[in-house]
Design an enzyme around this catalytic site. Structure first.
Site, PDB file in Angstrom:
ATOM      1  N   LYS A  78       0.870  -1.182   0.000  1.00 28.75           N
ATOM      2  CA  LYS A  78       0.000   0.000   0.000  1.00 28.75           C
ATOM      3  C   LYS A  78       0.898   1.219   0.000  1.00 28.75           C
ATOM      4  CE  LYS A  78      -4.306   1.102  -0.110  1.00 28.75           C
ATOM      5  NZ  LYS A  78      -5.437   0.390  -0.740  1.00 28.75           N
ATOM      6  N   ASP A  99      -6.790   4.313  -5.001  1.00 28.41           N
ATOM      7  CA  ASP A  99      -7.512   4.136  -3.736  1.00 28.41           C
ATOM      8  C   ASP A  99      -8.159   5.497  -3.478  1.00 28.41           C
ATOM      9  OD1 ASP A  99      -7.763   2.162  -1.300  1.00 28.41           O
ATOM     10  OD2 ASP A  99      -7.331   4.075  -0.360  1.00 28.41           O
TER      11      ASP A  99
END
Ligand code: NDP
Length: 454
Positions: free
Chosen positions: A131, A171
């Site tokens: 991430k 995201d």
């Protein structure tokens, strides 16, 4: 809230993780949720302690922090912080989205990276977990500012990624526009066209059809399977969806296609309630084209109601609904809100966002018979379709929308069945939260054992 486990090895690892990460509440929350639910597997495998399987699982392979300097429209130099957590390459290249939001910090990045390794394992596809992102806030920035920020971000990130190394995607705050600027800068620096280095690309230069829709659609496929297993369906059900971004919009679209009626959606300022059913085209216009606030829905539908969020409250969970889909951000549905949902007759909750329910809320809902679709499993359709985008890029070939959607549907059905099977195998039948954690952990621990101490 500290959770009780009986297994000594698990307790030792939990204690050490708490001690080492005192300042990282979201990360601890994610680790505690997983470690608590895999206790039956740890009990069945005493050899894991000697192999330090859990210690290796809760330590990222690499955390990269970097400076992102850029110039705003007024000529002022601004410095943001960039992150990339390369959590695990056990079953494939690091893979996971980039988030641009002022709340981004190391704890949030690590929790998202940790969740991602389990989610990616559940897809059954060869992708590791990662991430990244920045505390940059895209809201209110001009096109030029967004582009310059993305270029500066990639000027550092490029040395850490690659289509067989680490493949970022979107995201919160990172959609096709940002991916385009990031890809352009990567290509310029590398002087090579590595189509698979980023996913979520626009269709005109290597993106996959149905990627944009995949997380929301996948959530609804999972929800449909879960309801079906318990003799229920979406037909005629009311649905409330928090958020009005990528995940929320396409969950809404699929919910309608499956015969449900979506009565409320939200953004970080408040929520709209439309008893006639939310008009998705209006939401898309406000959010995807004008990049406005959800309140503007009332300009088009004056009979709808708007409830402002006060002190970070979530008025959407006060609305009576059969099915609630938190699709905005972490910890947006707490125990009090879960109680209200249950009192109002909710039968199922599906997590479109990552860790949107606090652990207490999730546990309460499950213990009170609400069908609960956990994020790791229910929102895995996005990353699964990103992997399908990577394979199309490698093949230099495109699938049709229907082909991708069909593959996505098969993957989501498999994920649901695997969660159900794992929950039954370890005596937690119907608890898909435990089922998801157990199914993913089994694969990851097998891979860890197979690859030796590295
Ligand atoms: P978007 O940026 O497209 O949309 C986010 C939505 O959530 C917006 O409506 C935003 O409102 C709202 N929101 C964001 N932060 C907050 C907050 N702190 N409080 C209240 N509302 C907030 O993001 P996505 O739809 O892509 O992502 C949503 C969630 O889904 C995230 O948890 C993400 O990690 C997860 N996810 C996304 C995937 C994907 O493919 N995109 C895949 C799997 C999970 P506002 O406009 O006011 O900011």
């Amino acid at each position: 809230m500290e959770r009780l486990v009986m297994n000594e090895y698990l307790n030792k690892v939990l204690e050490k993780t708490r001690r080492l990460n005192e300042e990282q509440p979201e990360y601890l929350q994610a680790v505690e949720e997983v470690l608590t639910s895999i206790e039956p597997v740890i009990n069945a495998h005493p050899e894991f302690e000697k192999l330090a399987i859990l210690e290796r699982m809760v330590e990222p392979e690499r955390c990269i922090l970097f400076r992102v300097p850029w110039v705003n429209d007024a000529g002022q130099v601004i410095v943001n912080r960039g992150y990339r957590i390369q959590y695990s390459s056990l079953i494939g290249p690091y893979k996971g989205g980039l988030r641009f939001h002022p709340s981004v910090n190391l704890s949030i990045m690590k929790f998202l990276g940790f969740e991602q390794i389990f989610k990616n394992a559940l897809t059954g596809l060869p992708i590791g977990g990662a991430k990244g992102g920045s505390d940059f806030d895209p809201k209110g920035k001009s096109e030029g500012e967004i582009m310059r920020f993305c270029q500066s971000f990639m000027t550092e990130l490029y040395r850490h990624i690659g289509q067989d190394v680490d493949v970022p995607a979107g995201d919160i705050g990172v959609g096709a526009r940002e991916i385009g600027y990031l890809f352009g800068q990567y290509k310029k620096i590398k002087d090579a066209y590595e189509g698979g280095v980023l996913t979520g690309k626009d269709i005109c230069y290597g993106g996959s059809l149905a990627r944009k829709e995949a997380t929301g659609y996948g959530l609804m496929f999972f929800m449909r399977e879960m309801l079906k297993k318990h003799g229920k369906s979406l037909d005629g059900k009311t649905v409330t969806i928090s958020g009005s971004g990528n995940v929320a919009i396409y969950a809404c679209q699929k919910a309608y296609a499956m015969g449900a009626k979506v009565v409320a959606m939200s953004d970080s300022n408040g929520c709209v309630y439309d008893e006639n059913g939310i008009d998705l085209e209006t939401i898309k216009k406000i959010k995807e084209v004008q990049r406005g606030r959800i309140k503007e829905y009332l300009n088009f539908h004056p009979n709808a109601q708007y409830f402002e969020s006060v002190n970070s409250s979530h008025p959407i969970w006060n609305i009576k609904t059969d099915i609630a889909l938190p699709c905005a951000t972490q910890n947006e549905l707490n125990i009090e809100e879960a109680r209200v949902l249950l009192k109002n007759g909710v039968i199922a909750v599906g997590e479109g966002a990552n860790m949107p329910c606090t652990y207490e809320a999730a546990k309460y809902l499950i213990e009170n018979g609400v069908l609960f679709a956990p994020a790791k499993a229910a929102n895995a359709g996005g990353v699964a379709t990103s992997a399908i985008e990577m394979s199309q890029n490698s093949m230099r070939y495109y699938y049709t929308f229907e082909e991708v959607e069909h593959k996505l549907e098969r993957i989501m059905i498999n994920i649901f069945n695997n969660c159900a099977k794992a929950s039954e195998e370890f005596g937690h039948s119907g608890n898909y939260l435990d089922g998801a954690n157990i199914a993913a952990f089994k694969q990851l621990s097998d891979a860890m054992k197979a690859q030796g101490v590295v």
